[in-house]
Design a protein around this motif. Sequence first.
Motif, PDB file in Angstrom:
ATOM      1  N   ASN A 160       0.847  -1.189   0.000  1.00 18.08           N
ATOM      2  CA  ASN A 160       0.000   0.000   0.000  1.00 18.08           C
ATOM      3  C   ASN A 160       0.885   1.244   0.000  1.00 18.08           C
ATOM      4  OD1 ASN A 160      -2.807  -1.082   0.302  1.00 18.08           O
ATOM      5  ND2 ASN A 160      -1.916  -1.989   2.145  1.00 18.08           N
ATOM      6  N   GLN A 161       0.569   2.185  -0.885  1.00 20.00           N
ATOM      7  CA  GLN A 161       1.322   3.427  -0.929  1.00 20.00           C
ATOM      8  C   GLN A 161       0.391   4.580  -1.258  1.00 20.00           C
ATOM      9  OE1 GLN A 161       4.129   2.554  -4.145  1.00 20.00           O
ATOM     10  NE2 GLN A 161       2.894   3.755  -5.567  1.00 20.00           N
ATOM     11  N   ARG A 162       0.847   5.794  -0.980  1.00 19.41           N
ATOM     12  CA  ARG A 162       0.080   6.970  -1.374  1.00 19.41           C
ATOM     13  C   ARG A 162       0.029   7.049  -2.893  1.00 19.41           C
ATOM     14  NH1 ARG A 162       2.008  11.969   2.590  1.00 19.41           N
ATOM     15  NH2 ARG A 162       1.268  11.044   4.563  1.00 19.41           N
ATOM     16  N   ASN A 163      -1.040   7.639  -3.399  1.00 20.05           N
ATOM     17  CA  ASN A 163      -1.200   7.726  -4.846  1.00 20.05           C
ATOM     18  C   ASN A 163      -0.044   8.494  -5.482  1.00 20.05           C
ATOM     19  OD1 ASN A 163      -2.661   9.615  -7.232  1.00 20.05           O
ATOM     20  ND2 ASN A 163      -2.985   7.416  -7.335  1.00 20.05           N
ATOM     21  N   ALA A 164       0.669   7.821  -6.408  1.00 15.85           N
ATOM     22  CA  ALA A 164       1.830   8.429  -7.073  1.00 15.85           C
ATOM     23  C   ALA A 164       1.856   8.122  -8.556  1.00 15.85           C
ATOM     24  CB  ALA A 164       3.123   7.949  -6.410  1.00 15.85           C
ATOM     25  N   GLY A 165       0.850   7.401  -9.053  1.00 17.82           N
ATOM     26  CA  GLY A 165       0.796   7.088 -10.473  1.00 17.82           C
ATOM     27  C   GLY A 165       1.247   5.677 -10.779  1.00 17.82           C
ATOM     28  N   VAL A 166       0.878   5.207 -11.982  1.00 18.31           N
ATOM     29  CA  VAL A 166       1.127   3.820 -12.345  1.00 18.31           C
ATOM     30  C   VAL A 166       2.617   3.508 -12.444  1.00 18.31           C
ATOM     31  CG1 VAL A 166       0.949   4.261 -14.835  1.00 18.31           C
ATOM     32  CG2 VAL A 166       0.437   1.974 -13.937  1.00 18.31           C
ATOM     33  N   SER A 167       3.417   4.454 -12.907  1.00 20.67           N
ATOM     34  CA  SER A 167       4.854   4.195 -13.029  1.00 20.67           C
ATOM     35  C   SER A 167       5.478   3.983 -11.653  1.00 20.67           C
ATOM     36  CB  SER A 167       5.553   5.350 -13.750  1.00 20.67           C
ATOM     37  OG  SER A 167       5.180   5.394 -15.109  1.00 20.67           O
ATOM     38  N   ALA A 168       5.120   4.839 -10.692  1.00 21.99           N
ATOM     39  CA  ALA A 168       5.639   4.682  -9.333  1.00 21.99           C
ATOM     40  C   ALA A 168       5.173   3.366  -8.720  1.00 21.99           C
ATOM     41  CB  ALA A 168       5.190   5.860  -8.472  1.00 21.99           C
ATOM     42  N   ALA A 169       3.932   2.971  -9.017  1.00 18.52           N
ATOM     43  CA  ALA A 169       3.416   1.708  -8.488  1.00 18.52           C
ATOM     44  C   ALA A 169       4.195   0.522  -9.055  1.00 18.52           C
ATOM     45  CB  ALA A 169       1.932   1.579  -8.809  1.00 18.52           C
ATOM     46  N   ARG A 170       4.458   0.542 -10.351  1.00 22.05           N
ATOM     47  CA  ARG A 170       5.247  -0.541 -10.944  1.00 22.05           C
ATOM     48  C   ARG A 170       6.666  -0.564 -10.388  1.00 22.05           C
ATOM     49  NH1 ARG A 170       2.771   0.827 -16.751  1.00 22.05           N
ATOM     50  NH2 ARG A 170       0.977  -0.603 -16.736  1.00 22.05           N
ATOM     51  N   ASN A 171       7.228   0.605 -10.155  1.00 18.16           N
ATOM     52  CA  ASN A 171       8.571   0.658  -9.577  1.00 18.16           C
ATOM     53  C   ASN A 171       8.600   0.064  -8.178  1.00 18.16           C
ATOM     54  OD1 ASN A 171       9.625   1.858 -11.871  1.00 18.16           O
ATOM     55  ND2 ASN A 171       9.449   3.942 -11.077  1.00 18.16           N
ATOM     56  N   SER A 172       7.555   0.298  -7.398  1.00 18.67           N
ATOM     57  CA  SER A 172       7.466  -0.317  -6.069  1.00 18.67           C
ATOM     58  C   SER A 172       7.387  -1.833  -6.193  1.00 18.67           C
ATOM     59  CB  SER A 172       6.238   0.215  -5.319  1.00 18.67           C
ATOM     60  OG  SER A 172       6.346   1.599  -5.066  1.00 18.67           O
ATOM     61  N   GLY A 173       6.642  -2.291  -7.192  1.00 16.22           N
ATOM     62  CA  GLY A 173       6.556  -3.726  -7.423  1.00 16.22           C
ATOM     63  C   GLY A 173       7.898  -4.334  -7.808  1.00 16.22           C
TER      64      GLY A 173
END
Length: 331
Positions: free
Chosen positions: A65-78
């Motif tokens: 779970n993370q604060r909303n940062a966009g799809v690119s940031a979400a993929r980077n977290s993954g």
Amino acid sequence: MNEKPLFSIIIPVYNSQKTIKRTLLSVLNQTFSNYEIVVVNDGSTDSTLNVLEEFSRYSQVTVINQRNAGVSAARNSGLQQASGEYVLFLDADDWVDDDFLMIFKQNLEAWPTESIDLMVGNLNDGRVGKVSRAGFFSNEDIPYVLGELEMSDNIGYLHNKCYRRQILSELNLRFIEGISMSEDLLFNLKFFSCISNFLVTQGTPYHYEDVAGSLSKQKVHYSELKVRKQFLTTLYDSIVEKYQGSNLDYLLKGISKRVLALDMQIVTAMYHSSFSPADIAQEINEIKRGKYSKGIFILLNKNEKLKYMIMNLNTITAYYFLYALYRMRAF
């Protein structure tokens, strides 16, 4: 899971309460079992998190779970969390057949003596064309097949590709955050510029949901288009330089098609951004002077052909024709 997973499947999620259950069930129903799922909840404000909590009981599933940062940031977290030998990306409104991973596994087994950097599956999708060649490609074979991937638009999608994670880690390759479109294409071009081989398979049982209002259907601002072009030309230059001793004609034609379409998109975006007639005329002249591959016109879609014909008129005439189309909301 004690065994290191062969595949890590990364799924960015934002307000997907209606679709994420179907997506996750399709992955959990795989006939091949050595995989992990990394779901990144990018600050959803609906009931997505409640759905994800139901799936967190599965040993294959990790929820971030993370604060909303966009799809690119979400993929980077993954990517930070992934531990598999290969990485795949799914969207939260798409789904896969139960042999999705098995097909990639079987293709790896079909080339046991090769260390495969990337696997590309032909998408069964109306948005893209077919790639005529399948098999293992390296060295001088790569440019032509890259040209096919470019011409068919397969090159810009994540969802039919399986990436060796070691290469991603060694390059520290991540998605560019802060841009809303083409982040997939830029990621893929960087990866293609650094690998020594890839495998093209006959098909990929991946199902794409055509969602109204998705980013691919939204207008992009002039400033972002200019940034996109800067990244694209730099990456294309690095690929062309890498294979400069090979036959690049087909690849260069595909690159010309994309760059020309982007150049015309930049011009039309200027009308939405209220640029002066002089500034727009200067951009039109840049297109008229552009060094695009011969025969490129027939590769454009209907809308692009119309714009290209207009921009090849007298510059002032082209400006007013495009202005009339803009006023008619034709773009």
